[in-house]
Write an enzyme that holds these catalytic residues in place. Structure first.
Site, PDB file in Angstrom:
ATOM      1  N   SER A 151       0.857  -1.191   0.000  1.00  0.00           N
ATOM      2  CA  SER A 151       0.000   0.000   0.000  1.00  0.00           C
ATOM      3  C   SER A 151       0.891   1.238   0.000  1.00  0.00           C
ATOM      4  CB  SER A 151      -0.866   0.015   1.265  1.00  0.00           C
ATOM      5  OG  SER A 151      -1.423   1.301   1.458  1.00  0.00           O
ATOM      6  N   TYR A 164      -2.562  -2.449   9.980  1.00  0.00           N
ATOM      7  CA  TYR A 164      -2.583  -2.644   8.520  1.00  0.00           C
ATOM      8  C   TYR A 164      -1.255  -2.180   7.921  1.00  0.00           C
ATOM      9  CZ  TYR A 164      -4.206  -1.780   3.673  1.00  0.00           C
ATOM     10  OH  TYR A 164      -4.349  -1.755   2.308  1.00  0.00           O
TER      11      TYR A 164
HETATM   12  N1  LIG Z   1      -8.707  -0.326  -1.719  1.00  0.00           N
HETATM   13  C1  LIG Z   1      -7.635   0.450  -1.556  1.00  0.00           C
HETATM   14  O1  LIG Z   1      -7.743   1.703  -1.573  1.00  0.00           O
HETATM   15  C2  LIG Z   1      -6.268  -0.189  -1.346  1.00  0.00           C
HETATM   16  C3  LIG Z   1      -5.155   0.652  -1.244  1.00  0.00           C
HETATM   17  C4  LIG Z   1      -3.906   0.075  -1.063  1.00  0.00           C
HETATM   18  C5  LIG Z   1      -3.765  -1.293  -0.995  1.00  0.00           C
HETATM   19  N2  LIG Z   1      -4.861  -2.085  -1.084  1.00  0.00           N
HETATM   20  C6  LIG Z   1      -4.643  -3.538  -1.005  1.00  0.00           C
HETATM   21  O2  LIG Z   1      -4.985  -4.143  -2.233  1.00  0.00           O
HETATM   22  C7  LIG Z   1      -5.436  -5.486  -2.016  1.00  0.00           C
HETATM   23  C8  LIG Z   1      -6.788  -5.690  -2.689  1.00  0.00           C
HETATM   24  O3  LIG Z   1      -7.705  -4.757  -2.126  1.00  0.00           O
HETATM   25  P1  LIG Z   1      -9.097  -4.366  -2.822  1.00  0.00           P
HETATM   26  O4  LIG Z   1      -9.220  -2.900  -2.672  1.00  0.00           O
HETATM   27  O5  LIG Z   1      -9.218  -4.988  -4.153  1.00  0.00           O
HETATM   28  O6  LIG Z   1     -10.090  -5.033  -1.767  1.00  0.00           O
HETATM   29  P2  LIG Z   1     -11.509  -5.772  -1.949  1.00  0.00           P
HETATM   30  O7  LIG Z   1     -12.082  -5.795  -0.579  1.00  0.00           O
HETATM   31  O8  LIG Z   1     -12.282  -5.159  -3.059  1.00  0.00           O
HETATM   32  O9  LIG Z   1     -11.089  -7.245  -2.377  1.00  0.00           O
HETATM   33  C9  LIG Z   1     -10.398  -8.074  -1.496  1.00  0.00           C
HETATM   34  C10 LIG Z   1     -10.708  -9.518  -1.840  1.00  0.00           C
HETATM   35  O10 LIG Z   1      -9.993 -10.336  -0.912  1.00  0.00           O
HETATM   36  C11 LIG Z   1     -10.874 -11.317  -0.388  1.00  0.00           C
HETATM   37  N3  LIG Z   1     -10.440 -11.675   0.955  1.00  0.00           N
HETATM   38  C12 LIG Z   1     -10.546 -10.934   2.084  1.00  0.00           C
HETATM   39  N4  LIG Z   1     -10.052 -11.623   3.126  1.00  0.00           N
HETATM   40  C13 LIG Z   1      -9.633 -12.819   2.649  1.00  0.00           C
HETATM   41  C14 LIG Z   1      -9.049 -13.958   3.247  1.00  0.00           C
HETATM   42  N5  LIG Z   1      -8.827 -14.016   4.560  1.00  0.00           N
HETATM   43  N6  LIG Z   1      -8.732 -15.007   2.467  1.00  0.00           N
HETATM   44  C15 LIG Z   1      -8.984 -14.968   1.135  1.00  0.00           C
HETATM   45  N7  LIG Z   1      -9.551 -13.921   0.517  1.00  0.00           N
HETATM   46  C16 LIG Z   1      -9.872 -12.856   1.264  1.00  0.00           C
HETATM   47  C17 LIG Z   1     -12.238 -10.662  -0.401  1.00  0.00           C
HETATM   48  O11 LIG Z   1     -13.286 -11.614  -0.367  1.00  0.00           O
HETATM   49  C18 LIG Z   1     -12.186  -9.860  -1.701  1.00  0.00           C
HETATM   50  O12 LIG Z   1     -12.615 -10.616  -2.807  1.00  0.00           O
HETATM   51  C19 LIG Z   1      -5.470  -5.667  -0.500  1.00  0.00           C
HETATM   52  O13 LIG Z   1      -4.307  -6.328  -0.077  1.00  0.00           O
HETATM   53  C20 LIG Z   1      -5.488  -4.245   0.015  1.00  0.00           C
HETATM   54  O14 LIG Z   1      -4.942  -4.163   1.325  1.00  0.00           O
HETATM   55  C21 LIG Z   1      -6.106  -1.572  -1.271  1.00  0.00           C
END
Ligand SMILES: NC(=O)c1ccc[n+]([C@@H]2O[C@H](COP(=O)([O-])OP(=O)(O)OC[C@H]3O[C@@H](n4cnc5c(N)ncnc54)[C@H](O)[C@@H]3O)[C@@H](O)[C@H]2O)c1
Length: 258
Positions: A151, A164
């Protein structure tokens, strides 16, 4: 090298890519774009329905897909998953350690041991051991791509969600260590550190108005769509990135320079 051969190099034909948390959000975007570039996909997610939906999207694009539903924090399930993948698709060539849960704006003193441990188990323990399990195939092939989803906050910090940020920072450390340790086998390890994304993670916990307010603080005045991160992940997964290892690519609209 011609432009044409460069374009060919960006394809992922003949590769098997496993993307954790690819039932939705950015993980799904990575799965779909990688399949469009020729890869077969292992869709791992805690949600069986959304995992199967992504798998169907991959099949609709003419590639093979395997949907595996389990909690990435469950190390034994990951061990079994790798056995299934080896039998059905023949081993993971590209691993995207993407699954995650958001920090939901929690302040330091609000985070109890249960919350802290869960965060570590999902982001860190789960991906640490999954990577261990995919490694023998990559070493045998003397080729592999590992992409850790961190992130922007791992680089800048934030006044919230320190549990986090601790996990996302640890993934940057592992990116560098693994890059060094696996280099003799031609296994490349990089990180993508997203800025804001219009995905369920933040939408569900903080709401649309929060995101719109945050967008005003970004030099490019917006958060990204998931597909914009898939381009970065697909590039790092391709042979165009064969001289890149131990690095962090952070698409964030300029947010890390202000
Ligand atoms: N959304 C943001 O602004 C952002 C910013 C920086 C980093 N991220 C990172 O990017 C990655 C993806 O995030 P996103 O925004 O697509 O989130 P999202 O919530 O849209 O998707 C996350 C997916 O992971 C699955 N998931 C959650 N916990 C799980 C587990 N224990 N085992 C297996 N699957 C699991 C969920 O069911 C979902 O399909 C994450 O690692 C998040 O920390 C997101």
């Amino acid at each position: 090298m011609s432009v044409e051969s460069n374009t060919t190099a960006a394809r992922l034909d003949g590769r098997v890519a496993m993307i954790t948390g690819s039932g939705g959000g950015m993980g799904r975007a990575h799965a779909v774009m990688m399949s469009e570039r020729g890869a077969d996909i292992v869709v791992q997610d805690i949600d069986a329905n959304t995992a199967e939906e992504t798998a169907q999207m991959v099949r609709d694009r003419g590639r093979r897909a395997l949907a595996l539903c389990y909690d990435i924090a469950d190390v034994e399930q990951s061990r079994h998953a790798i056995e299934t993948i080896d039998q059905e698709l023949g081993g993971v060539d590209i691993l995207v350690n993407n699954a995650g849960l958001g920090g939901k704006g929690a302040k330091f003193e609000e985070i109890d041991e249960t919350l802290f441990t869960r965060m570590i188990s999902v982001h860190l323990t789960g991906h640490f051991f999954l990577t261990q399990f995919v490694l023998p195939h990559m070493k045998a092939q003397r080729r592999g791509k590992i992409i850790n989803i961190s992130s922007r906050w791992a680089m800048t910090g934030a006044a919230e969600a320190p549990h986090y940020i601790a996990c996302k920072s640890a993934l940057l450390g592992l990116t560098k260590s693994w890059a060094l340790e696996f280099a003799p086998w031609n296994i490349h390890v990089n990180a993508v550190a997203p800025g804001g994304v219009w995905s369920n993670m933040v939408l569900q916990s903080r709401g649309e108005e929060f995101i719109k307010a945050q967008e005003k603080t970004v030099p490019l005045q917006r958060w990204a769509q998931s597909e914009e991160y898939a381009y970065a992940v697909c590039f790092l997964a391709s042979s165009q990135a064969d001289f890149i290892t131990g690095q962090t690519l952070s698409p964030n609209g300029g947010a890390s320079i202000v």
